[in-house]
Design a protein around this motif. Structure first.
Motif, mmCIF file in Angstrom:
data_model
loop_
_atom_site.group_PDB
_atom_site.id
_atom_site.type_symbol
_atom_site.label_atom_id
_atom_site.label_comp_id
_atom_site.label_asym_id
_atom_site.label_seq_id
_atom_site.Cartn_x
_atom_site.Cartn_y
_atom_site.Cartn_z
ATOM 1 N N GLU A 31 -3.808 19.596 13.376
ATOM 2 C CA GLU A 31 -3.888 19.057 14.735
ATOM 3 C C GLU A 31 -5.215 19.451 15.388
ATOM 4 N N ARG A 32 -5.647 20.692 15.154
ATOM 5 C CA ARG A 32 -6.924 21.153 15.720
ATOM 6 C C ARG A 32 -8.073 20.260 15.232
ATOM 7 N N TYR A 51 -8.211 17.033 16.920
ATOM 8 C CA TYR A 51 -8.720 17.188 18.285
ATOM 9 C C TYR A 51 -10.207 17.562 18.317
ATOM 10 N N GLY A 52 -10.807 17.662 17.130
ATOM 11 C CA GLY A 52 -12.225 18.027 17.078
ATOM 12 C C GLY A 52 -12.467 19.507 17.327
ATOM 13 N N LEU A 53 -11.420 20.332 17.098
ATOM 14 C CA LEU A 53 -11.561 21.777 17.309
ATOM 15 C C LEU A 53 -11.786 22.464 15.968
ATOM 16 N N VAL A 54 -12.400 23.644 16.022
ATOM 17 C CA VAL A 54 -12.727 24.332 14.779
ATOM 18 C C VAL A 54 -11.447 24.686 14.003
ATOM 19 N N LYS A 55 -11.522 24.480 12.679
ATOM 20 C CA LYS A 55 -10.386 24.839 11.821
ATOM 21 C C LYS A 55 -10.345 26.358 11.693
ATOM 22 N N LEU A 56 -9.190 26.959 11.973
ATOM 23 C CA LEU A 56 -9.091 28.416 11.937
ATOM 24 C C LEU A 56 -9.007 28.918 10.500
#
Lengths: 291, 125
Positions: free
Chosen positions: B101-102, B105-110
């Motif tokens: 999901e991240r 959303y264009g968020l960094v992959k943890l």
């Protein structure tokens, strides 16, 4: 200066739209943004309640990772993360604590440097910095015809010994929103805690605290509540929907700011909200009225 | 340290007192008996500390009570969250599904493996 966002756990778990909207705003403001993939969560009041040395240790790791990347400012989104990171940072300036913690960090090849300046700042406080606020004003292209109430995140405002915010600064979220032309109603609980932290400790009390708030929110006359913490959003979205019929939908203030500087509802992930239909209606009407 | 004068400023400010008027903050935290049954009763908002004219900090007192309390007093959900932190580095279940999901959303992959292994080491797991 290099900046990053501290995602925390509840935001990744339930509210990634908050992080996305904050990130897009920062990028539009052209701050040098460094994504960090290895922050843990802050441990929240869970860790603070059980083991405060471990709380400092967990966050010393987070801070050391940021220092290694030359990050000078960690922008937080959650009230709890803001407080726990700030508190841990203060404790790391005590030499005895620092020695013990750095000894442990050595196990994972990290070290915290007390002299290397690093700032913890909540996104609302960051956007209120004079030069950033000015820059933001120049980006505003749309006036949303909505009337908001605000729920401030407690642990960003208080305690004043740690937060650095004067009483007069406690309208940080409201000021940002009204500067774009949005109107605001007063809300009795704006500075008085949503009760969200109680969800983890005793959710029946949290629900009763919520009911007191939802009633006042109805009375406020606002058509949208703006929040700046995922704990508040949990209380005012999922729990409000569960506990009362007529809800005042709640949204992260960064999503509204994003819309006002030209991002679309899709960019701001309005769809992700539990009350997406009500919010979209309000926003679409607002845009129509706006011509 | 200043002494509590029982002025009630903390109690008036406390959201838990609004919910239950018998919840008298100063009696609980500065009285002779520390009541471990009240472990859960604090929403962590700092209104007590902020309103105390004598510079006392009732919130910190309840956190001390919590930290000094026997394991059996801790609500099971808090134990579960604590175990999650030690095991994974997060209170909530942050897994590859969250990561997908991240990315959407264009968020960094943890980097969940790194986080887990380093946090495990710090917590001696």
């Amino acid at each position: 200066m290099k900046y990053t966002i501290f995602p925390g756990c509840l935001i990744s778990y339930r509210f990634p739209e908050y992080e996305k909207s904050a990130k897009l705003i920062l990028q539009k403001l052209e701050v040098e943004f460094i994504p960090v993939d290895s922050f843990s969560c802050c441990g929240s009041q869970v860790l603070e309640s059980i083991d405060d040395e471990k709380m400092v240790l967990l966050n010393a790791r987070n801070l050391a990772i940021a220092q290694e990347l030359d990050i000078g400012s960690i922008i937080t989104l959650c009230g709890s993360c803001t407080h726990i990171l700030k508190k841990s940072l203060i404790k790391l300036h005590d030499n005895k604590i620092l020695k013990r913690i750095n000894k442990k960090l050595r196990l994972i090849g990290l070290k915290f440097f007390p002299k290397k300046k690093i700032e913890i700042i909540h996104i609302a406080e960051f956007l209120n910095k004079k030069e950033i606020f000015q820059k933001f004003q120049n980006l505003v292209v749309k006036k949303l015809e909505i009337n908001i109430a605000v729920q401030n995140p407690c642990m960003v405002l208080r305690p004043s010994s740690i937060s650095n915010l004067e009483l007069k600064d406690r309208k940080i979220i409201r000021n940002l929103l009204t500067s774009t032309g949005i109107t605001a109603s007063s809300y009795r609980y704006m500075n008085r805690c949503c009760g969200g932290t109680m969800l983890a400790f005793d959710d029946s009390i949290a629900k009763d605290l919520g009911k007191l708030r939802y009633k006042e929110l109805q009375k406020s006359g606002a058509n949208i509540l703006a929040v700046g913490c995922p704990n508040c959003q949990l209380m005012y979205s999922i729990y409000q929907n569960m506990l009362v019929d007529d809800v005042v939908p709640s949204i992260f203030f960064t999503q509204l700011l994003g819309l006002s500087i030209g991002f679309s509802q899709k960019d701001m992930e309005i769809d992700k909200n539990i009350n997406t239909e009500i919010i979209s209606n309000i926003l679409n009407n607002s845009i129509k009225n706006n011509g | 340290m200043n002494e509590c004068k029982e002025c009630g400023a903390c109690t008036n400010a406390c959201p838990l007192n609004e919910y239950d008027e018998n919840y008298i903050v100063y009696k609980i935290f500065f009285g002779p008996e520390k009541d471990f049954k009240l472990w859960t009763r604090c929403c962590s908002c700092f209104l007590c500390e902020e309103n105390c004219p004598y510079g006392l900090n009732p919130r910190e007192e309840i956190f001390k009570i919590r930290r000094n309390s026997d394991r059996s007093n801790i609500p099971p959900r808090i134990i579960k969250y604590y175990e999650n932190i030690k095991r994974t580095g997060f209170v909530f279940n942050i897994d590859e599904y969250v990561n997908e999901e991240r990315i959407e959303y264009g968020l960094v992959k943890l980097n969940l493996d790194r986080i887990k292994s380093e946090v495990n080491k710090l917590f001696n797991i």
